[in-house]
Write a protein that holds these residues in place. Structure first.
Motif, PDB file in Angstrom:
ATOM      1  N   PHE A 146       0.846  -1.195   0.000  1.00  0.00           N
ATOM      2  CA  PHE A 146       0.000   0.000   0.000  1.00  0.00           C
ATOM      3  C   PHE A 146       0.878   1.241   0.000  1.00  0.00           C
ATOM      4  N   ASN A 147       0.309   2.349  -0.428  1.00  0.00           N
ATOM      5  CA  ASN A 147       1.038   3.622  -0.424  1.00  0.00           C
ATOM      6  C   ASN A 147       1.247   4.109   1.010  1.00  0.00           C
ATOM      7  N   LEU A 148       2.445   4.554   1.304  1.00  0.00           N
ATOM      8  CA  LEU A 148       2.678   5.211   2.589  1.00  0.00           C
ATOM      9  C   LEU A 148       2.148   6.634   2.577  1.00  0.00           C
ATOM     10  N   HIS A 149       2.164   7.260   1.414  1.00  0.00           N
ATOM     11  CA  HIS A 149       1.685   8.637   1.295  1.00  0.00           C
ATOM     12  C   HIS A 149       0.250   8.732   1.811  1.00  0.00           C
ATOM     13  N   GLY A 150       0.029   9.665   2.722  1.00  0.00           N
ATOM     14  CA  GLY A 150      -1.307   9.880   3.261  1.00  0.00           C
ATOM     15  C   GLY A 150      -1.645   9.031   4.464  1.00  0.00           C
ATOM     16  N   ARG A 151      -0.802   8.071   4.796  1.00  0.00           N
ATOM     17  CA  ARG A 151      -1.063   7.229   5.961  1.00  0.00           C
ATOM     18  C   ARG A 151      -0.725   7.975   7.256  1.00  0.00           C
ATOM     19  N   THR A 152      -1.279   7.493   8.355  1.00  0.00           N
ATOM     20  CA  THR A 152      -1.026   8.098   9.662  1.00  0.00           C
ATOM     21  C   THR A 152      -0.009   7.257  10.419  1.00  0.00           C
ATOM     22  N   ILE A 153       1.087   7.897  10.778  1.00  0.00           N
ATOM     23  CA  ILE A 153       2.184   7.231  11.479  1.00  0.00           C
ATOM     24  C   ILE A 153       2.176   7.687  12.933  1.00  0.00           C
ATOM     25  N   GLY A 154       2.209   6.750  13.852  1.00  0.00           N
ATOM     26  CA  GLY A 154       2.308   7.068  15.273  1.00  0.00           C
ATOM     27  C   GLY A 154       3.714   6.803  15.768  1.00  0.00           C
ATOM     28  N   VAL A 155       4.341   7.818  16.331  1.00  0.00           N
ATOM     29  CA  VAL A 155       5.726   7.702  16.801  1.00  0.00           C
ATOM     30  C   VAL A 155       5.744   7.858  18.316  1.00  0.00           C
ATOM     31  N   VAL A 156       6.182   6.816  19.000  1.00  0.00           N
ATOM     32  CA  VAL A 156       6.262   6.842  20.465  1.00  0.00           C
ATOM     33  C   VAL A 156       7.703   7.132  20.853  1.00  0.00           C
ATOM     34  N   GLY A 157       7.925   8.349  21.319  1.00  0.00           N
ATOM     35  CA  GLY A 157       9.270   8.788  21.667  1.00  0.00           C
ATOM     36  C   GLY A 157       9.857   9.660  20.579  1.00  0.00           C
ATOM     37  N   THR A 158      10.064  10.936  20.887  1.00  0.00           N
ATOM     38  CA  THR A 158      10.595  11.861  19.885  1.00  0.00           C
ATOM     39  C   THR A 158      11.918  12.471  20.343  1.00  0.00           C
TER      40      THR A 158
ATOM     41  N   ASP B  90      10.169  22.071  17.642  1.00  0.00           N
ATOM     42  CA  ASP B  90      10.541  22.080  16.225  1.00  0.00           C
ATOM     43  C   ASP B  90       9.644  21.135  15.434  1.00  0.00           C
ATOM     44  N   LEU B  91       9.400  19.953  15.974  1.00  0.00           N
ATOM     45  CA  LEU B  91       8.538  18.995  15.272  1.00  0.00           C
ATOM     46  C   LEU B  91       7.114  19.525  15.148  1.00  0.00           C
ATOM     47  N   LYS B  92       6.650  20.189  16.176  1.00  0.00           N
ATOM     48  CA  LYS B  92       5.288  20.750  16.125  1.00  0.00           C
ATOM     49  C   LYS B  92       5.185  21.792  15.019  1.00  0.00           C
ATOM     50  N   LYS B  93       6.231  22.601  14.870  1.00  0.00           N
ATOM     51  CA  LYS B  93       6.222  23.601  13.801  1.00  0.00           C
ATOM     52  C   LYS B  93       6.259  22.948  12.423  1.00  0.00           C
ATOM     53  N   GLU B  94       6.821  21.739  12.357  1.00  0.00           N
ATOM     54  CA  GLU B  94       6.937  21.031  11.084  1.00  0.00           C
ATOM     55  C   GLU B  94       5.705  20.189  10.764  1.00  0.00           C
ATOM     56  N   GLY B  95       4.712  20.238  11.646  1.00  0.00           N
ATOM     57  CA  GLY B  95       3.459  19.554  11.352  1.00  0.00           C
ATOM     58  C   GLY B  95       3.194  18.278  12.108  1.00  0.00           C
ATOM     59  N   VAL B  96       4.092  17.904  13.007  1.00  0.00           N
ATOM     60  CA  VAL B  96       3.868  16.711  13.831  1.00  0.00           C
ATOM     61  C   VAL B  96       2.896  17.063  14.947  1.00  0.00           C
TER      62      VAL B  96
ATOM     63  N   GLY C 185       5.108  12.155   2.931  1.00  0.00           N
ATOM     64  CA  GLY C 185       3.746  12.662   2.822  1.00  0.00           C
ATOM     65  C   GLY C 185       2.792  12.029   3.813  1.00  0.00           C
ATOM     66  N   CYS C 186       3.326  11.544   4.913  1.00  0.00           N
ATOM     67  CA  CYS C 186       2.489  10.917   5.943  1.00  0.00           C
ATOM     68  C   CYS C 186       2.030  11.946   6.970  1.00  0.00           C
ATOM     69  N   HIS C 187       0.890  11.649   7.605  1.00  0.00           N
ATOM     70  CA  HIS C 187       0.455  12.388   8.786  1.00  0.00           C
ATOM     71  C   HIS C 187       1.158  11.766   9.984  1.00  0.00           C
ATOM     72  N   VAL C 188       1.821  12.576  10.790  1.00  0.00           N
ATOM     73  CA  VAL C 188       2.611  12.032  11.892  1.00  0.00           C
ATOM     74  C   VAL C 188       2.020  12.480  13.231  1.00  0.00           C
ATOM     75  N   LEU C 189       1.648  11.480  14.024  1.00  0.00           N
ATOM     76  CA  LEU C 189       1.232  11.691  15.409  1.00  0.00           C
ATOM     77  C   LEU C 189       2.391  11.281  16.307  1.00  0.00           C
ATOM     78  N   ALA C 190       2.520  11.938  17.445  1.00  0.00           N
ATOM     79  CA  ALA C 190       3.632  11.614  18.340  1.00  0.00           C
ATOM     80  C   ALA C 190       3.172  11.626  19.784  1.00  0.00           C
ATOM     81  N   PHE C 191       3.852  10.798  20.560  1.00  0.00           N
ATOM     82  CA  PHE C 191       3.670  10.823  22.014  1.00  0.00           C
ATOM     83  C   PHE C 191       5.038  10.870  22.666  1.00  0.00           C
TER      84      PHE C 191
END
Length: 332
Positions: free
Chosen positions: A140-152, A180-186, A167-173
């Motif tokens: 499947f395409n990664l583009h447009g998928r939602t990635i969850g990152v635990v630990g930044t 900086d990551l928040k400004k970049e769209g995370v 081109g992924c949507h990135v969620l973080a915990f």
């Protein structure tokens, strides 16, 4: 300055010897891991240098202190295998390499994700056998998928940026949000929200007593059906028995791990002519949607150079410092 290295591989010798400019250090190399079984062999050294699967518990540290060891140098970022309280009690400093090459680990995580998704490992083997069928290789395409990152931290941050580039949507915990990551769209969210929304979840946090088996049966139940889980941090972040059940029930669509709870019994050695008695690992390897590498995410020329250089710098600095009652055992 005399250093005893444990869990030594040929590449450890290569990179530490090439960084020993001027012959400042005298090395002793042991292939075995450090633990109660070998600690009595440590004699007349200032430093022990250990890796991820060495067992530096209170018993071992007490013996090291008796033998005059002044520093425990970790040539890795994680430190869950060292009893820091015992080290401080005995006045032994601890140093590590928290930022040797975050890109090395992040890039390997992405490589595992791409391989698992697009099945390039299976395609490679097929073509070598002159089988050019595409059946069973659908991804499947990664583009447009939602990635969850635990630990930044540094590694998680590098991974977030790579996935944003896809081109992924990135969620973080993380307990500490990176501006900086928040400004970049995370987008930072709660752990439960990350579990619920992410198509792919990647672990990039250190192992502590609080987060051992953070991914367990209850965690998997909060996730989407078919979620892919990646772990290049520490094996015990995942309850292996629970992840096998999640794979069997199709809750997980895939699992890519570079670390494993019981890896010290198998990783970093050639067991190709051996019967592996770890039934749990064998069960994991039987799944077609599981990809396992043997703790190689750090394994780049740049990373190994930085590990050796930073470890020796830490040691040289640490031998001229004293661990006080008020300061933690860690040396930066």
């Amino acid at each position: 300055m005399k250093i005893a290295f444990f869990s030594t591989q040929p590449y450890d010798r290569q990179f530490f010897e090439q960084e020993n400019t001027g012959g400042k250090f005298i090395y002793q190399f042991y292939e075995t891991h450090l633990g109660p079984h070998i600690v009595q062999a440590v004699e007349n050294v200032d430093v022990v240098c250990v890796f991820v699967n060495d067992k530096v518990n209170a018993e071992v540290i007490a013996v090291l202190a008796e033998k005059g060891v002044r520093i425990i140098a970790l040539r890795c970022a994680g430190f869950n295998n060292v009893d820091l309280a015992a080290a401080k009690t005995h006045g032994i400093a601890v140093c590590r390499v928290p930022a040797y090459s975050p890109e090395a680990v992040a890039e390997h995580t992405v490589a595992m994700l791409l391989t698992l998704n697009r099945k390039t490992h299976k395609a490679y083997n097929r073509v070598r056998e002159q089988n050019f069928s595409l059946t069973g290789l659908l991804g499947f395409n990664l583009h447009g998928r939602t990635i969850g990152v635990v630990g930044t931290g540094k590694i998680g941050k590098a991974f977030c940026r790579i996935m944003r580039g896809f081109g992924c949507h990135v969620l973080a915990f993380d307990l500490y949000e990176d501006e900086d990551l928040k400004k970049e769209g995370v987008q930072y969210v709660t752990l439960d929200e990350l579990y619920a929304r992410a198509d792919i979840i990647s672990l990039h946090c250190p192992l502590t007593t609080d987060n051992k088996h953070m991914l367990r049966e209850a965690s998997f139940q909060k996730m989407k059906d078919g979620v892919i889980v990646l772990n290049t941090s520490r094996g015990a972040l995942i309850d292996t028995v629970a992840v096998i059940e999640a794979l069997k029930s199709r809750k997980l669509g895939g699992l890519a791990i570079d670390v494993y709870e019981q890896e010290e019994k198998v990783f970093f050695r050639d067991l190709s002519d051996t019967v592996i008695e770890d039934d749990t690992l064998q069960r994991l390897m039987s799944f077609p949607n599981v990809l396992i590498t043997a703790h190689q995410a750090f394994f780049t020329d740049e990373a190994l150079t930085q590990i050796a250089r930073k470890t020796l710098t830490n040691i040289e600095k640490g031998l001229h410092q004293r661990v006080s009652d008020d300061d933690p055992a860690f040396l930066d």
